[in-house]
Design an enzyme around this catalytic site. Sequence first.
Site, PDB file in Angstrom:
ATOM      1  N   LYS A  24       0.831  -1.221   0.000  1.00  0.00           N
ATOM      2  CA  LYS A  24       0.000   0.000   0.000  1.00  0.00           C
ATOM      3  C   LYS A  24       0.859   1.262   0.000  1.00  0.00           C
ATOM      4  O   LYS A  24       0.588   2.199  -0.751  1.00  0.00           O
ATOM      5  CB  LYS A  24      -0.930  -0.028   1.219  1.00  0.00           C
ATOM      6  CG  LYS A  24      -1.826   1.199   1.345  1.00  0.00           C
ATOM      7  CD  LYS A  24      -3.159   0.853   1.970  1.00  0.00           C
ATOM      8  CE  LYS A  24      -3.065   0.624   3.457  1.00  0.00           C
ATOM      9  NZ  LYS A  24      -3.017   1.858   4.247  1.00  0.00           N
ATOM     10  N   ARG A  29       2.585   5.939  -3.118  1.00  0.00           N
ATOM     11  CA  ARG A  29       3.722   6.773  -3.553  1.00  0.00           C
ATOM     12  C   ARG A  29       3.894   6.726  -5.063  1.00  0.00           C
ATOM     13  O   ARG A  29       4.187   7.729  -5.696  1.00  0.00           O
ATOM     14  CB  ARG A  29       5.000   6.339  -2.835  1.00  0.00           C
ATOM     15  CG  ARG A  29       5.053   6.858  -1.386  1.00  0.00           C
ATOM     16  CD  ARG A  29       6.055   6.089  -0.573  1.00  0.00           C
ATOM     17  NE  ARG A  29       6.218   6.599   0.775  1.00  0.00           N
ATOM     18  CZ  ARG A  29       5.379   6.372   1.800  1.00  0.00           C
ATOM     19  NH1 ARG A  29       4.287   5.681   1.614  1.00  0.00           N
ATOM     20  NH2 ARG A  29       5.638   6.858   2.999  1.00  0.00           N
ATOM     21  N   ARG A 125      -8.304  12.034  12.941  1.00  0.00           N
ATOM     22  CA  ARG A 125      -6.852  11.911  13.078  1.00  0.00           C
ATOM     23  C   ARG A 125      -6.157  13.270  12.985  1.00  0.00           C
ATOM     24  O   ARG A 125      -6.727  14.255  12.532  1.00  0.00           O
ATOM     25  CB  ARG A 125      -6.334  10.915  12.034  1.00  0.00           C
ATOM     26  CG  ARG A 125      -6.913   9.528  12.304  1.00  0.00           C
ATOM     27  CD  ARG A 125      -6.521   8.512  11.276  1.00  0.00           C
ATOM     28  NE  ARG A 125      -5.102   8.200  11.337  1.00  0.00           N
ATOM     29  CZ  ARG A 125      -4.498   7.409  10.466  1.00  0.00           C
ATOM     30  NH1 ARG A 125      -5.182   6.861   9.478  1.00  0.00           N
ATOM     31  NH2 ARG A 125      -3.212   7.160  10.578  1.00  0.00           N
ATOM     32  N   SER A 170       7.296   9.170  12.270  1.00  0.00           N
ATOM     33  CA  SER A 170       6.195   9.084  11.307  1.00  0.00           C
ATOM     34  C   SER A 170       6.700   9.286   9.888  1.00  0.00           C
ATOM     35  O   SER A 170       7.176  10.365   9.517  1.00  0.00           O
ATOM     36  CB  SER A 170       5.121  10.130  11.618  1.00  0.00           C
ATOM     37  OG  SER A 170       4.313  10.323  10.470  1.00  0.00           O
ATOM     38  N   GLN A 172       4.819   9.401   7.365  1.00  0.00           N
ATOM     39  CA  GLN A 172       3.913  10.312   6.661  1.00  0.00           C
ATOM     40  C   GLN A 172       4.343  11.762   6.846  1.00  0.00           C
ATOM     41  O   GLN A 172       4.357  12.548   5.896  1.00  0.00           O
ATOM     42  CB  GLN A 172       2.474  10.098   7.155  1.00  0.00           C
ATOM     43  CG  GLN A 172       1.950   8.716   6.751  1.00  0.00           C
ATOM     44  CD  GLN A 172       0.581   8.403   7.305  1.00  0.00           C
ATOM     45  OE1 GLN A 172       0.020   9.173   8.099  1.00  0.00           O
ATOM     46  NE2 GLN A 172       0.023   7.275   6.900  1.00  0.00           N
ATOM     47  N   ASP A 322       2.303  -0.980  12.016  1.00  0.00           N
ATOM     48  CA  ASP A 322       0.983  -1.420  11.550  1.00  0.00           C
ATOM     49  C   ASP A 322       0.674  -2.864  11.940  1.00  0.00           C
ATOM     50  O   ASP A 322      -0.409  -3.362  11.665  1.00  0.00           O
ATOM     51  CB  ASP A 322       0.885  -1.271  10.027  1.00  0.00           C
ATOM     52  CG  ASP A 322       0.826   0.194   9.615  1.00  0.00           C
ATOM     53  OD1 ASP A 322       0.502   1.049  10.460  1.00  0.00           O
ATOM     54  OD2 ASP A 322       1.117   0.490   8.442  1.00  0.00           O
ATOM     55  N   LYS A 349      -3.892   5.771  14.960  1.00  0.00           N
ATOM     56  CA  LYS A 349      -4.151   5.106  13.676  1.00  0.00           C
ATOM     57  C   LYS A 349      -5.640   5.138  13.310  1.00  0.00           C
ATOM     58  O   LYS A 349      -6.389   5.890  13.896  1.00  0.00           O
ATOM     59  CB  LYS A 349      -3.622   3.668  13.732  1.00  0.00           C
ATOM     60  CG  LYS A 349      -2.120   3.599  13.984  1.00  0.00           C
ATOM     61  CD  LYS A 349      -1.339   4.203  12.823  1.00  0.00           C
ATOM     62  CE  LYS A 349       0.134   4.272  13.121  1.00  0.00           C
ATOM     63  NZ  LYS A 349       0.874   5.075  12.156  1.00  0.00           N
ATOM     64  N   ARG A 353      -5.743   1.923  18.376  1.00  0.00           N
ATOM     65  CA  ARG A 353      -5.454   0.477  18.313  1.00  0.00           C
ATOM     66  C   ARG A 353      -4.949  -0.117  19.617  1.00  0.00           C
ATOM     67  O   ARG A 353      -5.188  -1.293  19.883  1.00  0.00           O
ATOM     68  CB  ARG A 353      -4.450   0.184  17.189  1.00  0.00           C
ATOM     69  CG  ARG A 353      -5.078   0.273  15.831  1.00  0.00           C
ATOM     70  CD  ARG A 353      -4.174  -0.256  14.748  1.00  0.00           C
ATOM     71  NE  ARG A 353      -4.811  -0.028  13.453  1.00  0.00           N
ATOM     72  CZ  ARG A 353      -4.172   0.236  12.327  1.00  0.00           C
ATOM     73  NH1 ARG A 353      -2.846   0.296  12.324  1.00  0.00           N
ATOM     74  NH2 ARG A 353      -4.838   0.432  11.210  1.00  0.00           N
TER      75      ARG A 353
HETATM   76  C1  S3P Z   1       2.659   4.929   6.277  1.00  0.00           C
HETATM   77  C2  S3P Z   1       3.218   5.328   7.467  1.00  0.00           C
HETATM   78  C3  S3P Z   1       2.732   4.910   8.793  1.00  0.00           C
HETATM   79  C4  S3P Z   1       1.792   3.719   8.688  1.00  0.00           C
HETATM   80  C5  S3P Z   1       0.802   3.865   7.582  1.00  0.00           C
HETATM   81  C6  S3P Z   1       1.521   4.005   6.246  1.00  0.00           C
HETATM   82  C7  S3P Z   1       3.246   5.398   5.009  1.00  0.00           C
HETATM   83  O1  S3P Z   1       2.022   5.983   9.393  1.00  0.00           O
HETATM   84  O2  S3P Z   1       1.119   3.525   9.913  1.00  0.00           O
HETATM   85  O3  S3P Z   1      -0.058   2.751   7.524  1.00  0.00           O
HETATM   86  O4  S3P Z   1       2.951   4.822   3.946  1.00  0.00           O
HETATM   87  O5  S3P Z   1       4.032   6.360   5.062  1.00  0.00           O
HETATM   88  P1  S3P Z   1       2.775   7.118  10.284  1.00  0.00           P
HETATM   89  O6  S3P Z   1       3.647   7.877   9.398  1.00  0.00           O
HETATM   90  O7  S3P Z   1       1.662   7.947  10.851  1.00  0.00           O
HETATM   91  O8  S3P Z   1       3.513   6.348  11.343  1.00  0.00           O
END
Ligand code: S3P
Length: 441
Positions: A24, A29, A125, A170, A172, A322, A349, A353
């Site tokens: 995913k 990306r 979130r 993180s 993200q 995750d 999340k 969780r």
């Molecule tokens: C992800 C980063 C993670 C992960 C998410 C996918 C990504 O989140 O939990 O399912 O693809 O960059 P966080 O960056 O909030 O830790």
Amino acid sequence: MSKLVIFSKQIINFRKKIYVPGDKSLSIRWVLFSSLANGVSKAKNLLMSEDVVAAINAVGQLGIESKIINNTCEIKGKGLDGYKYKKNLKINAKNSGTLGRLILGLLINTPYPIKMIGDKSLSKRDFKRISDPLSKFGAKFELKNNKNLPLTIFGSSKLKPIKYIEKKGSAQCKSAVILGGLRTNGNTFIKAKKSRNHTELFCKSLGLPVTVIKKRNYDKIKINKAKKIKKINYSIPGDISSSSFFIVLTSLMSKSELVIKNVNINDSRIGIITILKKMGINIKFLNKKIYKGEKKADIKIISPKSIKAINCPTNLNSGAIDEFLVIFLVAAKAKGISYFKKLDELNQKESPRLKWAVKILSYMGIKTISTNDTIKIYGNPKLKLNKKIVIKNYLKDHRVFMTSVIAALSFGGKWEIHDKDSINTSFPNFLKIINEFKTDD
Ligand code: S3P
């Protein structure tokens, strides 16, 4: 009523080979980078789940065409300045934190304000963690309660580079800032706590001006403005997060063996493997390969005779972030008390969780002691259930659903698990693969 699945039978030993769908994180990306590339990019085995379709639709609203032919997705990028859209655009990130957060980095120069919305879970979130660093580039944000979706981003034509310290681990947050840095003249610097590094590897394989210096506990990343992105043909390997449900299923069985073919095993994603190996599970990587800077392999799991408890080192947290819900099921069957710490991000999340872990384990009759960011799990190697357990109202968190299914199949009992459509966000054919296990001898 929410669509419900009932499980009332444990599965029996198996020896199997399976494939899981595309990763995913890589799929989203690929969509985002391809949307800014010059020419038609093609991806094979792109994950066709709601989160990824939301990404395709989001770039579609920004004027980028795509099509899907058989197992291949094509995106027709028009270059870094190729987004064309009308005023009053509204993007729906649905359930996807990765889409909602990363795309904002690409929109910091938007000439018109863009509104972003999401589903009930995403709307709870934290988006301040993204708007704070991106504001420093010069973009402006309006967020509900100063923190949540819906938000509106107001772009700037006078972006300036930033220095950013990412402390949560993180990917993200880190990735949104890298993407913002690729839009901005001058050097942007990030000091980032370790987290998955797919964005950095994409940049490297595309020859973009991003350099990474790896330190023991953090990475130093330097980003400059991208001039051009080449089209990207990518064959997406399987998702280790989707694999994790089957890795755990095998770990909880006896006399069983599983091979999961062609899975991404990026070092920043294999926390679950390290943790389960420490707990005594026999896991091996076969046919290891490097593809576009990413590692991939077949994963072979052999069920153990017994499971050891673990005091989980916190440096494994981000690489297994995750997977904890399903890892906790292994701790539930371990001999002794397992301890997991510094897991506050788990409550950030798709659902809280850590709280859900405590609930599910207590329904299973497993004792836990937990705080906001720790959990102690009192394992029971003889755990066998025969009571009724109902799982519902969990914000349709796909991983709560799939973890509950694995618990039902491994420990028995009569489980009523609601909201089966939740799997569509990350793993639409999950139950189909599960059914293959149920019919096996
Ligand atoms: C992800 C980063 C993670 C992960 C998410 C996918 C990504 O989140 O939990 O399912 O693809 O960059 P966080 O960056 O909030 O830790």
